[in-house]
Design an enzyme around this catalytic site. Structure first.
Site, PDB file in Angstrom:
ATOM      1  N   GLY A  74       3.096 -18.914  29.228  1.00  0.00           N
ATOM      2  CA  GLY A  74       2.058 -19.200  28.238  1.00  0.00           C
ATOM      3  C   GLY A  74       2.536 -18.890  26.843  1.00  0.00           C
ATOM      4  O   GLY A  74       3.694 -18.526  26.642  1.00  0.00           O
ATOM      5  N   GLU A  90       3.989 -24.935  27.408  1.00  0.00           N
ATOM      6  CA  GLU A  90       4.596 -23.615  27.624  1.00  0.00           C
ATOM      7  C   GLU A  90       5.145 -23.477  29.047  1.00  0.00           C
ATOM      8  O   GLU A  90       6.193 -22.878  29.256  1.00  0.00           O
ATOM      9  CB  GLU A  90       3.570 -22.510  27.332  1.00  0.00           C
ATOM     10  N   GLU A  94       9.014 -22.582  29.595  1.00  0.00           N
ATOM     11  CA  GLU A  94       9.383 -21.251  30.081  1.00  0.00           C
ATOM     12  C   GLU A  94       9.880 -21.239  31.520  1.00  0.00           C
ATOM     13  O   GLU A  94      10.678 -20.375  31.889  1.00  0.00           O
ATOM     14  CB  GLU A  94       8.197 -20.285  29.940  1.00  0.00           C
ATOM     15  N   SER A 110     -11.188 -16.179  29.269  1.00  0.00           N
ATOM     16  CA  SER A 110     -10.414 -15.867  28.079  1.00  0.00           C
ATOM     17  C   SER A 110     -10.545 -14.382  27.792  1.00  0.00           C
ATOM     18  O   SER A 110     -11.442 -13.714  28.316  1.00  0.00           O
ATOM     19  CB  SER A 110     -10.884 -16.691  26.878  1.00  0.00           C
ATOM     20  N   GLU A 147      13.097 -13.662  33.375  1.00  0.00           N
ATOM     21  CA  GLU A 147      13.163 -13.869  34.825  1.00  0.00           C
ATOM     22  C   GLU A 147      11.876 -14.558  35.253  1.00  0.00           C
ATOM     23  O   GLU A 147      10.847 -14.398  34.601  1.00  0.00           O
ATOM     24  CB  GLU A 147      13.220 -12.527  35.581  1.00  0.00           C
TER      25      GLU A 147
END
Ligand code: ZN
Length: 178
Positions: A74, A90, A94, A110, A147
């Site tokens: 994220g 994202e 990632e 949220s 990782e």
């Protein structure tokens, strides 16, 4: 683990005209030329990505704040980007997983996090989504992820994650599936 302070944005000058603010009402700043500037939390997102064995994709943060801590894929929205688009971007950046590989994003919750950026504590409003992978995949950690690995949902300890919004979302998913 870290605590979340009240929204406290360090802002001294109007971004429109450069003059000093003459009034501040909570998060609303007004300058001598009557420009009104809102200081809101920055929108960000994260994703709980689950594989067919109900294991959650966990990453270790490559950068500060929280370098080495558990995290979920994220990050911040880029400019006028939707939460959904930011989440998909994202995830791809990632862990190398594209949106054709998982179900539609399902909103979980949220939360407000704080984020230490170059000596300033930013208030962040993080939206967390849940997706299921169609097939088993091998994540390719990159960008902010040092990782990436799968952990059975039953073994996930929400309090081990750096950001409180993620702790809250993981606790909700664990509760729903227990
Ligand atoms: Zn101004």
């Amino acid at each position: 683990m870290h605590t979340v302070p009240a929204l406290n944005i360090d802002m001294n000058y109007c971004r429109r005209c450069g003059s000093a603010f003459v009034q501040q009402n909570k998060h609303v700043f007004t300058c001598a030329n009557n420009h009104v500037i809102y200081a809101n939390a920055s929108p960000a997102t994260a994703a709980i990505i689950v594989n067919p064995a109900n294991e959650v994709l966990v990453i270790k943060r490559a950068i500060e704040p929280g370098k080495g801590a558990y995290d979920l894929p994220g990050g911040f929205c880029d400019g006028a980007e939707t939460l959904e688009d930011a989440t998909k971007r994202e995830i791809a950046e990632e862990v190398g997983i594209t949106s054709d590989m998982y179900t539609e994003l399902k909103f979980v919750c949220s939360g407000i996090d704080n984020y230490d950026l170059a000596g300033e504590v930013l208030a962040v409003c993080a939206a967390v989504f849940y997706v299921k992978l169609h097939n088993y995949v091998t994540p390719k950690p990159d960008d902010d992820a040092a990782e990436a690995f799968f952990v059975p949902l039953t073994a996930v300890q929400p309090e081990e994650f750096y950001f409180p919004a993620l702790q809250k979302a993981l606790a909700i998913i664990k509760r729903q599936q227990s």
